[in-house]
Enzyme design. Structure first.
Site, PDB file in Angstrom:
ATOM      1  CD  GLU A  85       1.223 -23.527   1.812  1.00 16.56           C
ATOM      2  OE1 GLU A  85       0.417 -23.758   2.718  1.00 16.56           O
ATOM      3  OE2 GLU A  85       2.427 -23.246   2.023  1.00 16.56           O
ATOM      4  NE  ARG A 127       0.022 -21.554  11.940  1.00 16.30           N
ATOM      5  CZ  ARG A 127       0.531 -20.769  11.006  1.00 16.30           C
ATOM      6  NH1 ARG A 127       0.782 -19.513  11.266  1.00 16.30           N
ATOM      7  NH2 ARG A 127       0.785 -21.237   9.803  1.00 16.30           N
TER       8      ARG A 127
END
Length: 182
Positions: free
Chosen positions: A100, A63
């Site tokens: 994460e 992205r």
């Protein structure tokens, strides 16, 4: 065009429980469905960096490629791609990092940068900071320096932007979300 943070935040979709339960994923795809939002984001970054002294723009897979390529084009700077492991052909250097959700590796072509280059690195979002910290390590391993790390979104509760700053990397984000913010 004047930057309107409320409008930009309204164009970022919150996707609960993706990619795993308890996580709110920040989807920037709707932002790019809106030419107004795209231009507002791009213009904000362009205004910030138009007179800045750096030589290259680095964009994170995948992205970060969107906004990084727009800014590289508008500022007439070379674009350096930081890819996930196994996506680049040829001679690459690799840097592991924590995400994460686990661990990953970031790669760059070994001839993308050299001593004396200064790089502004872009991603869509700063969460734990792992991707941008890995990119910073790759930049330094090639003898270049880091100008700044930039992103559209910061998730400050996850500590990534603080980790970047603690590592001596100036950091800039257009907006921030609390973890539970819808």
């Amino acid at each position: 065009m004047i930057f309107d943070e409320c409008y930009i935040k309204s164009q970022i979709r919150a996707v609960p429980d993706f990619p795993k339960a308890g996580v709110i994923f920040r989807d920037i795809a709707p932002l790019f469905h809106s030419p107004k939002a795209t231009r507002m984001v791009a213009d904000s970054f362009i205004q910030r960096y138009v007179e800045a002294d750096f030589s290259h723009i680095g964009a994170m897979d995948a992205r970060g490629f969107i906004i990084g390529s727009i800014i590289a084009y508008e500022l007439n700077k070379p674009l350096v791609l930081f890819r996930k492991k196994g996506k680049l052909p040829g001679d690459v250097i690799t840097e592991p990092y924590a995400t994460e959700y686990g661990t990953a590796h970031l790669e760059i072509h070994s001839d993308s940068l050299c001593e004396g280059d200064s790089v502004l690195i872009f991603d869509d979002l700063i969460a734990t900071g792992g991707t941008l910290l890995a990119a910073a390590q790759l930049v330094r391993r090639l003898g270049a320096s880091l100008y700044e790390a930039a992103a559209i979104i910061d998730l400050p509760e996850l500590g990534g932007s603080q980790k970047l700053q603690d590592a001596g990397i100036p950091t800039y984000c257009l907006t921030a979300f609390a973890l539970d913010e819808q």
